[in-house]
Design a protein around this motif. Structure first.
Motif, mmCIF file in Angstrom:
data_model
loop_
_atom_site.group_PDB
_atom_site.id
_atom_site.type_symbol
_atom_site.label_atom_id
_atom_site.label_comp_id
_atom_site.label_asym_id
_atom_site.label_seq_id
_atom_site.Cartn_x
_atom_site.Cartn_y
_atom_site.Cartn_z
ATOM 1 N N ASN A 1 0.823 -1.208 0.000
ATOM 2 C CA ASN A 1 0.000 0.000 0.000
ATOM 3 C C ASN A 1 0.856 1.257 0.000
ATOM 4 O O ASN A 1 1.976 1.254 0.500
ATOM 5 C CB ASN A 1 -0.886 0.030 1.252
ATOM 6 C CG ASN A 1 -1.969 -1.017 1.169
ATOM 7 O OD1 ASN A 1 -2.292 -1.480 0.069
ATOM 8 N ND2 ASN A 1 -2.508 -1.402 2.313
ATOM 9 N N THR A 2 0.303 2.312 -0.528
ATOM 10 C CA THR A 2 1.005 3.595 -0.512
ATOM 11 C C THR A 2 1.082 4.096 0.928
ATOM 12 O O THR A 2 0.102 4.065 1.657
ATOM 13 C CB THR A 2 0.228 4.634 -1.349
ATOM 14 O OG1 THR A 2 -0.099 4.044 -2.590
ATOM 15 C CG2 THR A 2 1.046 5.887 -1.551
ATOM 16 N N MET A 3 2.258 4.531 1.318
ATOM 17 C CA MET A 3 2.450 4.997 2.692
ATOM 18 C C MET A 3 1.884 6.411 2.844
ATOM 19 O O MET A 3 1.975 7.214 1.912
ATOM 20 C CB MET A 3 3.960 5.024 2.946
ATOM 21 C CG MET A 3 4.344 4.969 4.375
ATOM 22 S SD MET A 3 6.131 4.746 4.392
ATOM 23 C CE MET A 3 6.499 5.541 5.907
ATOM 24 N N ASP A 4 1.328 6.685 3.979
ATOM 25 C CA ASP A 4 0.819 8.029 4.230
ATOM 26 C C ASP A 4 1.990 9.020 4.240
ATOM 27 O O ASP A 4 3.046 8.741 4.805
ATOM 28 C CB ASP A 4 0.105 8.057 5.586
ATOM 29 C CG ASP A 4 -0.585 9.381 5.798
ATOM 30 O OD1 ASP A 4 -1.741 9.505 5.369
ATOM 31 O OD2 ASP A 4 0.043 10.295 6.369
ATOM 32 N N ALA A 5 1.777 10.151 3.607
ATOM 33 C CA ALA A 5 2.869 11.130 3.457
ATOM 34 C C ALA A 5 3.395 11.627 4.796
ATOM 35 O O ALA A 5 4.568 11.999 4.917
ATOM 36 C CB ALA A 5 2.377 12.304 2.627
ATOM 37 N N ASN A 6 2.542 11.625 5.810
ATOM 38 C CA ASN A 6 2.974 12.141 7.123
ATOM 39 C C ASN A 6 3.300 11.030 8.118
ATOM 40 O O ASN A 6 3.367 11.278 9.321
ATOM 41 C CB ASN A 6 1.878 13.045 7.713
ATOM 42 C CG ASN A 6 1.693 14.284 6.865
ATOM 43 O OD1 ASN A 6 2.659 14.821 6.339
ATOM 44 N ND2 ASN A 6 0.456 14.712 6.712
ATOM 45 N N ALA A 7 3.506 9.809 7.623
ATOM 46 C CA ALA A 7 3.734 8.685 8.544
ATOM 47 C C ALA A 7 5.048 8.828 9.312
ATOM 48 O O ALA A 7 5.171 8.366 10.438
ATOM 49 C CB ALA A 7 3.730 7.376 7.766
ATOM 50 N N ILE A 8 6.033 9.465 8.697
ATOM 51 C CA ILE A 8 7.319 9.667 9.390
ATOM 52 C C ILE A 8 7.410 11.146 9.774
ATOM 53 O O ILE A 8 7.551 12.012 8.900
ATOM 54 C CB ILE A 8 8.510 9.284 8.486
ATOM 55 C CG1 ILE A 8 8.387 7.828 8.037
ATOM 56 C CG2 ILE A 8 9.836 9.506 9.217
ATOM 57 C CD1 ILE A 8 9.441 7.393 7.035
ATOM 58 N N PRO A 9 7.324 11.457 11.055
ATOM 59 C CA PRO A 9 7.420 12.862 11.445
ATOM 60 C C PRO A 9 8.832 13.415 11.198
ATOM 61 O O PRO A 9 9.812 12.699 11.410
ATOM 62 C CB PRO A 9 7.101 12.862 12.944
ATOM 63 C CG PRO A 9 6.793 11.456 13.314
ATOM 64 C CD PRO A 9 7.188 10.561 12.193
ATOM 65 N N VAL A 10 8.886 14.631 10.722
ATOM 66 C CA VAL A 10 10.180 15.286 10.482
ATOM 67 C C VAL A 10 10.202 16.582 11.293
ATOM 68 O O VAL A 10 9.284 17.402 11.177
ATOM 69 C CB VAL A 10 10.381 15.607 8.980
ATOM 70 C CG1 VAL A 10 11.733 16.263 8.747
ATOM 71 C CG2 VAL A 10 10.251 14.359 8.127
ATOM 72 N N ALA A 11 11.233 16.746 12.113
ATOM 73 C CA ALA A 11 11.339 17.969 12.917
ATOM 74 C C ALA A 11 11.441 19.182 11.989
ATOM 75 O O ALA A 11 12.096 19.105 10.941
ATOM 76 C CB ALA A 11 12.565 17.877 13.816
ATOM 77 N N LYS A 12 10.812 20.277 12.391
ATOM 78 C CA LYS A 12 10.766 21.477 11.524
ATOM 79 C C LYS A 12 12.175 21.937 11.162
ATOM 80 O O LYS A 12 12.458 22.259 10.006
ATOM 81 C CB LYS A 12 9.992 22.581 12.274
ATOM 82 C CG LYS A 12 9.985 23.935 11.597
ATOM 83 C CD LYS A 12 8.961 23.991 10.477
ATOM 84 C CE LYS A 12 8.682 25.383 9.973
ATOM 85 N NZ LYS A 12 9.690 25.962 9.151
#
Ligand code: FES
Length: 250
Positions: free
Chosen positions: A137-148
Motif C-alpha cells: 500500500n502507498t504509505m501516508d505522506a505524514n507517517a514519518i514525522p520530520v522535525a521542523k
C-alpha cells in the motif's frame, strides 16, 4: 542599450577556442541576459553566421542550465542570481561584456558556452537518492514525522540547482559544495539516514573519480552560488565521510 560582446567560440572539446567580438544594439534594459544572446543569435543567423551555442532550459532560476562566466564571474555581477534571471539593466549602456564557458577539466566544453556537466549526474547516481520499497500500500505522506528544523535545513540544502558555478569559481575546481549539499538534503531527513554512510562514501568516491579538486576553504563557491548554499555543508560532509569510513559496511 548597446554592448560590445567578447564571446568564447569553440567548435568542440578537442578544438582550440577563441574570443569573437560582436556589437549589439537596441537591447531593452528589461531583457534577460539570455534574451540578449537570443537577439545576437537572430542577428548572426540573418548574417549567415553560426549562432552561439549555450545551455538553458527553465529560464526561471530553477534548472541550473544557464551556466556561463560573465565578466569573470559565474552567472555575472548580481549576487544570488542565475544568468537567466540577470537583466541587462545590471549593465551600463556601452559596456564591454566578456562571456565564457565554465572552465574545469571535469566540465569539458561541448561547444561555445555549453559544457558537459554529466559528471554531476554520475555523482548523484552514486548515492544521491533514498531507496524506497514501493510494493504494497502507498504509505501516508505524514507517517514519518520530520522535525521542523531538520525539514528547513534539508530544504535549504536542496535548493542547490547543480549549475556548477561552485566548481567554476573554485581555483581547485572542487565540487565539494555541490556534493555536500546533495548529501545534506537527504541525510538531514529520517528517510535519508538509513543509507547515509554508503551515500557519503559512494558520492565522494565518485566526485574524486570525476577529477574534481579538493576544498581549500577559500569559500569562492558559496560566494558565487546563485542559491547561496552555505560552506558549512562541506565541513559536515567531511565529518560524515570520516564517520562513515570508520563504520560503513563494505
Ligand atoms: S535556465 Fe534554468 S536556471 Fe537558468
Amino acid at each position: 542599450m548597446e554592448f560590445t560582446l567578447n564571446v568564447w567560440r569553440q567548435k568542440n572539446a578537442a578544438s582550440k577556442g577563441f574570443f569573437e567580438t560582436y556589437k549589439i544594439e537596441n537591447i531593452s534594459d528589461d531583457m534577460s541576459f539570455l534574451e540578449m544572446i537570443d537577439v545576437l543569435n537572430d542577428q548572426l543567423i540573418l548574417e549567415g553566421k553560426e549562432p552561439i551555442t549555450f545551455d538553458h532550459d527553465c529560464r526561471e532560476g530553477i534548472c541550473g542550465m544557464c551556466s556561463m562566466y560573465i565578466n569573470g564571474r559565474p552567472h555575472g555581477p548580481k549576487k544570488a542570481t542565475t544568468t537567466c534571471q540577470l537583466h541587462m539593466r545590471e549593465f551600463n549602456d556601452g559596456d564591454i561584456i566578456t562571456i565564457e564557458p565554465w572552465r574545469a577539466s571535469s566540465f569539458p566544453v561541448i561547444k561555445d558556452l555549453m559544457v558537459d556537466r554529466s559528471s554531476f549526474d554520475r555523482i548523484i547516481q552514486a548515492g544521491g537518492y533514498v531507496s524506497v520499497n514501493t510494493s504494497g500500500n502507498t504509505m501516508d505522506a505524514n507517517a514519518i514525522p520530520v522535525a521542523k528544523e531538520d525539514a528547513d535545513a534539508a530544504f535549504a540544502a536542496a535548493t542547490c540547482i547543480g549549475c556548477g558555478a561552485c566548481v567554476a569559481a573554485c581555483k581547485n575546481a572542487s565540487a565539494m559544495l555541490f556534493t555536500s549539499a546533495k548529501i545534506a538534503q537527504l541525510s538531514y531527513l529520517p528517510q535519508g539516514k538509513t543509507e547515509r554512510q554508503e551515500r557519503a562514501i559512494n558520492m565522494i568516491t565518485q566526485m574524486d573519480e570525476e577529477g574534481f579538486g579538493n576544498c581549500t576553504n577559500t569559500q569562492a563557491c558559496s560566494a558565487v552560488c546563485p542559491k547561496e548554499i552555505g560552506h558549512h555543508h562541506i565541513s559536515n560532509m567531511n565529518a560524515e565521510y570520516f564517520k562513515a569510513s570508520l563504520t560503513a559496511k563494505k
